[in-house]
Design an enzyme around this catalytic site. Structure first.
Site, PDB file in Angstrom:
ATOM      1  N   SER A 147       0.846  -1.197   0.000  1.00 53.97           N
ATOM      2  CA  SER A 147       0.000   0.000   0.000  1.00 53.97           C
ATOM      3  C   SER A 147       0.879   1.243   0.000  1.00 53.97           C
ATOM      4  O   SER A 147       2.061   1.170  -0.362  1.00 53.97           O
ATOM      5  CB  SER A 147      -0.936  -0.036   1.216  1.00 53.97           C
ATOM      6  OG  SER A 147      -1.921   0.964   1.102  1.00 53.97           O
ATOM      7  N   ASN A 148       0.346   2.366   0.383  1.00 51.12           N
ATOM      8  CA  ASN A 148       1.145   3.592   0.427  1.00 51.12           C
ATOM      9  C   ASN A 148       0.650   4.461   1.579  1.00 51.12           C
ATOM     10  O   ASN A 148      -0.262   4.070   2.314  1.00 51.12           O
ATOM     11  CB  ASN A 148       1.067   4.328  -0.921  1.00 51.12           C
ATOM     12  CG  ASN A 148      -0.350   4.708  -1.253  1.00 51.12           C
ATOM     13  OD1 ASN A 148      -0.940   5.573  -0.627  1.00 51.12           O
ATOM     14  ND2 ASN A 148      -0.928   4.044  -2.243  1.00 51.12           N
ATOM     15  N   ARG A 149       1.220   5.633   1.723  1.00 48.97           N
ATOM     16  CA  ARG A 149       1.017   6.407   2.953  1.00 48.97           C
ATOM     17  C   ARG A 149      -0.152   7.392   2.897  1.00 48.97           C
ATOM     18  O   ARG A 149      -0.297   8.217   3.792  1.00 48.97           O
ATOM     19  CB  ARG A 149       2.308   7.146   3.292  1.00 48.97           C
ATOM     20  CG  ARG A 149       3.450   6.181   3.582  1.00 48.97           C
ATOM     21  CD  ARG A 149       4.711   6.913   3.926  1.00 48.97           C
ATOM     22  NE  ARG A 149       4.534   7.759   5.094  1.00 48.97           N
ATOM     23  CZ  ARG A 149       5.315   8.780   5.398  1.00 48.97           C
ATOM     24  NH1 ARG A 149       6.312   9.085   4.620  1.00 48.97           N
ATOM     25  NH2 ARG A 149       5.082   9.498   6.475  1.00 48.97           N
ATOM     26  N   SER A 150      -0.980   7.327   1.876  1.00 48.91           N
ATOM     27  CA  SER A 150      -2.092   8.281   1.801  1.00 48.91           C
ATOM     28  C   SER A 150      -3.102   8.024   2.930  1.00 48.91           C
ATOM     29  O   SER A 150      -3.443   6.889   3.232  1.00 48.91           O
ATOM     30  CB  SER A 150      -2.775   8.141   0.444  1.00 48.91           C
ATOM     31  OG  SER A 150      -3.991   8.825   0.459  1.00 48.91           O
TER      32      SER A 150
END
Ligand code: CTP
Length: 403
Positions: free
Chosen positions: A213-216
């Site tokens: 995933s990512n940090r959003s």
């Protein structure tokens, strides 16, 4: 942070039901947001909550007597109806609704409802059997026809220990607060328009318990959805389960996890939408094959083969008819050049460029510094502002592209 209710005047009527205690929380939230509150109470409301609670929170005496003795110079029952930008009645009982629907004004809250000239919002709360009574339903229908606004009641547990669950529970103070902001927001340029917003980081599993995933955080997407609602739109928020915090109220939420699920949801809504704003941080890759069982640690070095996900914005740009399309770009190098390329390659109207390495635009923060890119226009560099204000700017820019 500046709230939309800062400096606004809210007249709050409290009538007699157990949900009156929630009116205390509502009062506190409005006062915290910088709003001014004056409270009117019916005799029955005072059986549930003391006027002192409200006068302490608001800094103003509660009006609860129609004809106080000794009589003051001004007729008390006419005062409340002449003060305030909005009149909110929370909770509104079956009795109060019945009185207002039939033009009766025999206590302070009902007299104020008759005299008040601005928007009126009722938050009904009562036993589900009472709510479903046709007398109550008829009264509600008449008040709606006259332009009074309603929020709730919701389905859920009742305040009384032995009451059965059903529709009748008062909406939560946070939702009432949001609705007050919405009713007082002046610019309704997206009225009768359908807006689709995506928010959050997608999660791409490579085994049943792990994902990429990512940090959003999803905060900007939530802010855009909320702002579109304030501006009158019917809003569909396609929101990942990883997004943090409570989603905004008053919008339809479609929950998704993966890029593929988000793509399906966008494709279903896009044909009837007027505007698509892709705020979500869609993962660019996913595991080519996800393992059915949990991958064991003794596997040692693990090599994942990743394949690209579908570019949803690209799909929308290719399949658009009259829809306005706004994309986001998150760049760490060659910001403007890269973002402008996305504008053209993806055939969208606006790219909102976000640099997360700038101190004002960090992941998960409440402020953002955007640069707005449009074809044939110089980049518009906005100063750092709250995500809500940035959302308002973006929606005003997008409005310019509506056919
Ligand atoms: N986006 C999308 N589908 C994807 C990836 C991104 O719809 N599979 C959308 C995002 O929601 C955003 C815009 O495309 O509105 C730009 O995303 P970004 O990740 O910054 O750009 P990419 O097109 O993925 O290009 P790159 O990774 O090369 O920067």
């Amino acid at each position: 942070m500046m709230s939309l209710l800062t400096g606004r005047r809210i007249l709050l009527g409290v009538t007699g039901g157990i949900a009156a205690y929630k009116a205390v929380y509502l009062t506190r939230e409005i006062v915290r947001a910088g709003g001014e509150v004056r409270v009117l109470m019916s005799a029955a409301a005072k059986k549930f909550v003391a006027p002192l609670t409200f006068s302490t929170l608001t800094g103003h005496p509660v009006l609860d007597e129609m004809f106080p003795d000794p009589a003051p110079v001004d007729p008390v029952h006419l005062l409340p109806g002449q003060w305030g930008d909005i009149f909110v009645i929370a909770p509104a009982t079956a009795d109060f609704i019945g009185k207002v629907a039939n033009g009766l004004a025999n206590d302070i809250p009902s007299a104020a409802a008759m005299a008040f000239r601005g928007p009126i919002l009722l938050a009904p709360a009562m036993n589900p059997r009472m709510w479903n009574n046709s007398a109550v339903q008829d009264n509600v229908a008449r008040l709606r026809l006259r332009g009074l606004h309603f929020i709730g009641p919701e389905r859920g547990d009742m305040g009384g220990v032995h009451e059965q669950a059903g529709i009748g529970r008062m909406s939560e103070p946070a939702a009432i607060f949001d609705r007050i902001e919405e009713l007082l927001y002046p610019d309704k340029c997206w009225m009768n328009r359908r807006v689709v917003v995506t928010a959050g980081a997608t999660c791409e599993p490579f085994d049943p318990v792990r994902f990429i995933s990512n940090r959003s955080s999803g905060k900007m997407g939530d802010a855009v959805a909320r702002q579109a609602r304030l501006m009158g739109a019917e809003v569909f928020l396609i929101r990942t389960n990883s997004a943090i915090g409570e989603p905004p109220s008053g919008v339809e939420i479609i929950k998704v996890d993966t890029a593929a699920e988000m793509a399906d949801a966008v494709k279903a809504l896009f044909p009837t939408a007027d505007l698509l704003i892709m705020v979500a941080a869609v993962a660019d890759w996913r595991a080519k094959t996800a393992s059915a069982g949990k991958i064991k640690k003794h596997t040692g070095i693990l090599t994942l083969e990743l394949e690209p996900t579908e570019d949803i914005l690209l799909w929308a740009g290719k399949n658009r008819q009259e829809q306005v399309i706004v994309g986001f770009a998150l760049e760490t190098d060659d910001h403007i050049v890269n973002a402008r390329r996305k504008l053209e390659d993806k055939n969208v109207d606006i790219i909102a460029l976000n640099d997360p390495t700038s101190a004002d635009s960090v992941f998960g923060g409440d402020s953002i510094r955007l640069t707005i890119l449009k074809t044939y226009c110089e980049p518009l560099e906005l100063p750092a502002m709250s995500k809500r204000e940035a959302a308002a700017r973006l929606l005003s820019e997008a409005y310019g592209y509506l056919k």
